[in-house]
Design an enzyme around this catalytic site. Structure first.
Site, short mmCIF file in Angstrom:
data_model
loop_
_atom_site.label_atom_id
_atom_site.label_comp_id
_atom_site.label_asym_id
_atom_site.label_seq_id
_atom_site.Cartn_x
_atom_site.Cartn_y
_atom_site.Cartn_z
N ASP A 30 -75.52 97.96 -40.89
CA ASP A 30 -74.98 96.35 -40.95
C ASP A 30 -74.84 96.46 -42.24
OD1 ASP A 30 -74.26 93.85 -41.19
OD2 ASP A 30 -76.30 93.16 -41.06
N ASP A 34 -75.26 90.44 -41.45
CA ASP A 34 -75.02 89.35 -40.35
C ASP A 34 -75.88 89.78 -39.05
OD1 ASP A 34 -73.74 91.27 -39.58
OD2 ASP A 34 -71.74 90.35 -38.90
N ASP A 38 -71.41 97.52 -38.35
CA ASP A 38 -70.02 97.28 -38.53
C ASP A 38 -69.51 98.50 -39.23
OD1 ASP A 38 -70.93 97.21 -41.49
OD2 ASP A 38 -71.24 95.25 -41.24
N ASP A 107 -63.10 105.08 -27.86
CA ASP A 107 -63.60 104.64 -26.63
C ASP A 107 -62.22 104.17 -26.15
OD1 ASP A 107 -65.06 104.17 -24.19
OD2 ASP A 107 -66.80 104.08 -25.41
N GLU A 264 -65.27 109.60 -18.53
CA GLU A 264 -66.42 109.21 -18.01
C GLU A 264 -66.03 108.88 -16.41
OE1 GLU A 264 -69.85 105.55 -18.22
OE2 GLU A 264 -67.56 105.17 -18.45
N HIS A 337 -75.38 105.23 -24.65
CA HIS A 337 -75.37 103.99 -24.95
C HIS A 337 -75.66 103.02 -23.41
CE1 HIS A 337 -71.31 104.19 -23.32
NE2 HIS A 337 -71.34 103.11 -23.17
#
Length: 561
Positions: A30, A34, A38, A107, A264, A337
């Site tokens: 980050d 926040d 990012d 992605d 995937e 993930h």
């Protein structure tokens, strides 16, 4: 034997010798305090990834999204999510990646969009709206849902819409309506968007649940497996037109650029994979299969506390190695993930064995044939979070499953929490552990999800200061893949396949033979594979060896010429 010299032009199959690093942007770094990772945070840490030696970064979705499923619900495919920054930040990030010789994979999420996408907002207005057939709408059946299908994130896969009195299909969240790929206009939109990103300099795509874009036109009910809903997977995976659609995508987009592509593919078999990732290049370069991840599945699917049995995992991995040999290309991974942390699942995350077992499972994977994927933090041996309360979780899948299974009485709260500790996707989504300062150096604010409490011991700064760390071990594995053609192209042959403790195999290319042995237990086990004083030891996680044996979680790789 170098298969790639720095500065020379890569061949069309450059991706074969590449190692891919996955970044989950929300949890990586980050830059503005926040609490959310990012794009500028990624750019700030590119030198770290250059030092690791990876060739490609796969970035989980960064597109505009209401964030129902952490960015996998896209409301604008050609804009950046505000949380992550701006298109200018993206342009700077990709420029800095390319300066360092690192390629970028985006992605691609085109099985579904967000229900806040302009197409869907139009689609639900009326039955004769020009965008109506961009999505899959069905009339009620006997006053109920069109089928008994359960969605992947719990509940029904159908959502009723009052405006037109019809149901739309959502294989995931109700805020992720499935796109209708039978409509040529949808395919045109997707291919136009993909071309736009390629022209911006993107080097490839990881295609989210791409095996689900073609549905069985009969829409039959599914077998009830979890006691709650029908199993839709036989009717939405590897459907009748999926290869036709991907061949069209290849002709219209992929073949026009020098890309790396991975699909995937839930529900994929080795036979299907030979079509998706065939060596003639008419569809994709490789697929992600989930069979080794499913070896722990039980009565309630993934929701279990079982630890993987090495013999079962090995049988699956070896099958994919042998059956795709000479026919299709493999992708190799232990985590991402959507999966718990690799060392917690396949290794041993206790303080005594965490580093040594992390090195062992890394060796086991990286010496196989295919393209290895490293998930952020894997290279420093990050572990599961082991959250104690459902309030600690952020993942829609975990929260919905907890509610559904506890409220139905199928599991107690304690049983379900134990399952989440082992298997929840949030285990992989805790912030990257950069150093031992507050919030692991991830943010100066309040992180969107709690940092793993072990960050003071496990972090990148400590790893970079320790020559024997997991980080430098991964760096060596990557360097070896770039250096030795036998690691990339060698034919796989399983060894000791009846052994309960050791995963062993060999790779052969010409006169070279690579022998790999990995002890998946915390005890010393007999191993007679290696001829002492012969061959070259390329890598090992122990300084000294015991003749005729492997020590706890020991791995050795010997090259014979």
């Amino acid at each position: 034997m170098s298969i790639r010299e720095e500065g020379t032009k890569m061949s069309k199959a450059w991706w074969k010798s590449s190692v891919i690093y996955q970044i989950y942007p929300r949890s990586f770094a980050d830059s503005n305090g926040d609490g959310i990772g990012d794009l500028n945070g990624i750019t700030e840490h590119l030198d770290y990834l250059k030092k690791l030696g990876v060739d490609v970064i796969w970035l989980s979705p960064i597109y505009k999204s209401p964030n129902d499923d952490n960015g996998y619900d896209i409301s604008d495919y050609q804009d950046i999510m505000t949380d992550f920054g701006t298109m200018e930040d993206f342009d700077r990030m990709i420029t800095e990646m390319h300066k360092r010789g690192i390629k970028l994979v985006m992605d691609l999420v085109v099985n579904h969009s967000s229900d806040e996408h302009r197409w869907f907002l139009e689609s639900k207005k009326s039955k004769d709206n020009p965008y109506r057939d961009y999505y899959i709408w069905k009339d009620p059946k006997d006053g109920k849902e069109p089928t008994n299908w359960g969605a992947c994130f719990g509940g029904s896969a159908w959502q009723f819409d009052e405006t037109t009195g019809m149901y739309y299909l959502h294989c995931f969240s109700k805020k992720q309506p499935d796109l209708n790929w039978e409509n040529p206009a949808v395919r045109d939109e997707v291919f136009r968007m993909m071309t736009w990103w390629c022209e911006k300099g993107v080097d490839g795509f990881r295609m989210d649940v791409i095996s689900m874009i073609s549905k069985d036109p009969a829409y039959p009910d599914g077998e009830i497996k979890d006691g709650l809903h029908g199993d839709m997977s036989p009717y939405v995976c590897n459907g009748p037109h999926v290869h036709e659609y991907l061949q069209e995508m290849n002709k219209r987009v992929l073949s026009r650029f020098d890309l790396i592509t991975v699909g995937e593919t839930p529900g994929v078999t080795t036979e299907e994979a030979k079509k998706y990732a065939n060596l003639d290049g008419s569809e994709l370069n490789m697929v992600f299969q989930f069979e080794h991840m499913g070896t722990t599945d039980g009565k309630y699917g993934k929701w279990t506390t079982r630890k993987p049995e090495m013999k079962k995992v090995r049988a699956v991995m070896n099958k994919w190695q042998t059956e795709l040999e000479g026919k299709a290309w493999n992708s190799l991974y232990w985590d991402n993930h959507d999966q718990p942390r690799a060392v917690s699942r396949f290794g041993d995350d206790s303080p005594m064995y965490r580093e040594i077992s992390a090195k062992m499972i890394a060796t086991c994977l990286h010496m196989l044939k295919g393209s290895p994927y490293i998930y952020q933090g894997e290279e420093i041996g990050m572990t599961n979070a082991y959250f104690k309360s459902i309030s600690d979780y952020r993942d829609i899948e975990a929260i919905n499953a907890y509610k559904e299974y506890t409220e139905s009485g199928l599991m107690t709260e304690e049983e379900m929490l134990n399952c989440l500790k082992m298997i929840s996707r949030d285990n992989a989504r805790t912030p990257m552990q950069w150093d031992d300062s507050a919030n692991a150096g991830f943010t100066t604010g309040t992180p969107w999800i709690s940092v793993n409490k072990n960050y003071t011991q496990i972090n990148a700064k400590a790893a970079l200061e320790d020559k024997d760390s997991v980080f430098y071990y991964y760096q060596k594995l990557i360097r070896l893949r770039h250096q030795y053609e036998v690691i990339v192209e060698g034919v796989f042959h399983g060894l000791l396949e009846d052994n309960d403790d050791i995963y062993a195999y060999e790779r052969t290319l010409g006169n070279e033979k690579l022998v790999v042995a990995c002890n998946f237990t915390n005890k010393e086990v007999s191993c007679e594979l290696f001829e002492e004083n012969e061959g070259e030891e390329l890598i090992t996680n122990y300084k000294n060896h015991v003749a005729g044996a492997l020590q706890p979680y020991e791995t050795r790789v010997i090259l014979y010429k």
